[in-house]
Every structure is written in structure tokens, then in C-alpha cells.
Motif scaffolding. Structure first.
Motif, PDB file in Angstrom:
ATOM      1  N   THR A  16     -75.050  31.515   4.188  1.00 17.76           N
ATOM      2  CA  THR A  16     -74.797  31.154   3.435  1.00 17.76           C
ATOM      3  C   THR A  16     -74.431  33.790   3.229  1.00 17.76           C
ATOM      4  O   THR A  16     -73.460  34.060   3.133  1.00 17.76           O
ATOM      5  CB  THR A  16     -75.583  31.432   1.970  1.00 17.76           C
ATOM      6  OG1 THR A  16     -74.955  30.201   2.010  1.00 17.76           O
ATOM      7  CG2 THR A  16     -74.280  32.479   0.224  1.00 17.76           C
ATOM      8  N   ALA A  33     -71.689  34.019   6.381  1.00 16.86           N
ATOM      9  CA  ALA A  33     -70.451  34.330   5.578  1.00 16.86           C
ATOM     10  C   ALA A  33     -69.867  35.525   3.986  1.00 16.86           C
ATOM     11  O   ALA A  33     -68.863  36.299   4.603  1.00 16.86           O
ATOM     12  CB  ALA A  33     -70.496  33.514   4.431  1.00 16.86           C
ATOM     13  N   THR A  77     -70.913  27.077   0.522  1.00 15.18           N
ATOM     14  CA  THR A  77     -71.672  26.718   1.106  1.00 15.18           C
ATOM     15  C   THR A  77     -72.031  24.843   1.671  1.00 15.18           C
ATOM     16  O   THR A  77     -72.456  25.250   0.855  1.00 15.18           O
ATOM     17  CB  THR A  77     -72.397  27.780   2.323  1.00 15.18           C
ATOM     18  OG1 THR A  77     -72.207  28.795   2.226  1.00 15.18           O
ATOM     19  CG2 THR A  77     -72.954  26.761   3.613  1.00 15.18           C
ATOM     20  N   VAL A 112     -67.848  26.101   4.903  1.00 16.93           N
ATOM     21  CA  VAL A 112     -67.487  27.624   3.503  1.00 16.93           C
ATOM     22  C   VAL A 112     -66.632  27.367   3.598  1.00 16.93           C
ATOM     23  O   VAL A 112     -65.510  27.378   4.069  1.00 16.93           O
ATOM     24  CB  VAL A 112     -67.632  28.824   5.179  1.00 16.93           C
ATOM     25  CG1 VAL A 112     -68.585  29.765   3.779  1.00 16.93           C
ATOM     26  CG2 VAL A 112     -69.695  28.031   5.686  1.00 16.93           C
TER      27      VAL A 112
END
Length: 228
Positions: free
Chosen positions: A72, A75, A110, A123
Motif C-alpha cells: 500500500t 502504491a 489494495t 491494487v
């Protein structure tokens, strides 16, 4: 880098729903994009407002990457880096919301799941590009107010994220984009509302909070509120 297999829809309920439902049959890594989502999903069962042609709505699906615990944060950093190249200054609100000028412009979802004994990572990323008319129940929502090629933007984010899944410096890159450090926050734990100060993050990107009595705690997940 492996080829990214792309699937695009004019309209779909949710790119993340499609990724999960078709994971076993898709060539990976797969990038699913849409001009519109009729039932976009956010964290904790929330919806993500996804009107037609005003935002980037994408899901990157890949096999579960063993040894990566910071998906996460990776991302969030990946999105920020790509947006920074467009000349904007995004900041991260722990855990995974991207803000510009005190307005949320991007959400990240996620999900790790298993299908037919095979583990997958999904994602989902939604970015408000030119969206202006938001529902009343999301008052902190904002937009980049920027026209761009949404498909190229999605591909750049996907490529960046695939490179960052096993990067060593994610916590460092994540920390320097957080705008909540030093601010008073509130959060719920076991359905009880707590107040604290956001002190820092650790190497696992857990949020270190300090209570009024001086005690500290590392939060690994949850939703925080901050007075903007």
C-alpha cells in the motif's frame, strides 16, 4: 519488465471487481481501466465516486509478490511520483489517500486474495482529474483540474508500482510525502474514539502516535481523521 496486459471498459461496475472475478483467466500483470465506474469501491466498504471521463479508474492485478510487506505505501509513492512529473505536489494522508491543497484527489484499495490455490494482488487506484461536482457526503474531495491522457497515466503508474513492489527505500519515500506528522489526529480502535499526535512512521510504515499522557503506539491499519 514483463509486458503489461491491458483491458479497457467504457463503463463497468468496478475495475477491482472485474480483476477479482477474472483473476484466474487473465494474463498477468494485468491493467484494467475504465472511463466510468458505476460502483467504484474504496476502503472499508466505502464507495469511490467515478463519473464518466473525469477521472482515472484503474486496477493493477498481479501474482502475489512474496516478501513484500509495503504494497500500500508503495502504491501511494508510485502515484505521487507520477503526479509529480506532471508538475503537481501531492501529499499522503496515512494510510493511502493522496491530497493536493488539503483536498483528497486519489484513493487506493489494495487487496490480497486467493483463487484456485493461487494468490493474487489487486491494487485499485482512482484519481480525480477534472471532476467538479462531488456528492455532499465527501466534502474533502478535490481534483487535479488537469486534462491528460488517462491511459498513459494509468500505464505509467502501473509500471512504476511494479518496479517499487520490492524497493528498499519505500518507507523513506513515503515518510517525506506525509503531511500529517506533528498534527493532532483522531481514530477509532475497538469502536472507541482516541485522540493523539502523529509522531512519525517506522520502517514498516506503521504510524507512531503519542497520547496526551506521553505513551506511544504504532498503528498498523485504520482510518485517521485530521483537522484540515
Amino acid at each position: 519488465m514483463n509486458q503489461i496486459f491491458k483491458t479497457h471498459f467504457e463503463s463497468i461496475d468496478s475495475t477491482s471487481n472485474y480483476a477479482k472475478a477474472n483473476a484466474a483467466s487473465l494474463s498477468l500483470p494485468a491493467l484494467i481501466t475504465a472511463d466510468e465506474q458505476t460502483n467504484g469501491r474504496g476502503r472499508r466498504g466505502n464507495s469511490f465516486f467515478s463519473p464518466k471521463n473525469t477521472g482515472l479508474y484503474m486496477t493493477l492485478l498481479t501474482d502475489f509478490p512474496n516478501g513484500c510487506n509495503l504494497i500500500t505505501p508503495a502504491a501511494a509513492v508510485s502515484v505521487c511520483e507520477v503526479l509529480e512529473k506532471l508538475g503537481v505536489d501531492p501529499k499522503i494522508k496515512w494510510v493511502n489517500d493522496i491530497f493536493i491543497d488539503k483536498k483528497k484527489v486519489c484513493g487506493i484499495l489494495t487487496e490480497l486474495f486467493e483463487t484456485d490455490s493461487r494468490k493474487f494482488l489487486s491494487v485499485g487506484i482512482g484519481i480525480n482529474l477534472t471532476t467538479t461536482d462531488f456528492p455532499d457526503d465527501i466534502p474533502v474531495a478535490g481534483s487535479l483540474s488537469m486534462e491528460c491522457d488517462r491511459q498513459i497515466l494509468a500505464e505509467n503508474i502501473a509500471k512504476n508500482l511494479l518496479q517499487k513492489i520490492h524497493a528498499d527505500n519505500i518507507a523513506e519515500e513515503y515518510r517525506k510525502r506525509l503531511f500529517i506528522i506533528g498534527k493532532d489526529i483522531s481514530f477509532r480502535k475497538n469502536n472507541i474514539l482516541f485522540s493523539a499526535t502523529a509522531e512519525d512512521i517506522n520502517d514498516e510504515c506503521n504510524l507512531i502516535v503519542k497520547y496526551s499522557d506521553g505513551a506511544t503506539e504504532a498503528l498498523s491499519s485504520g482510518e485517521i481523521s485530521i483537522k484540515l
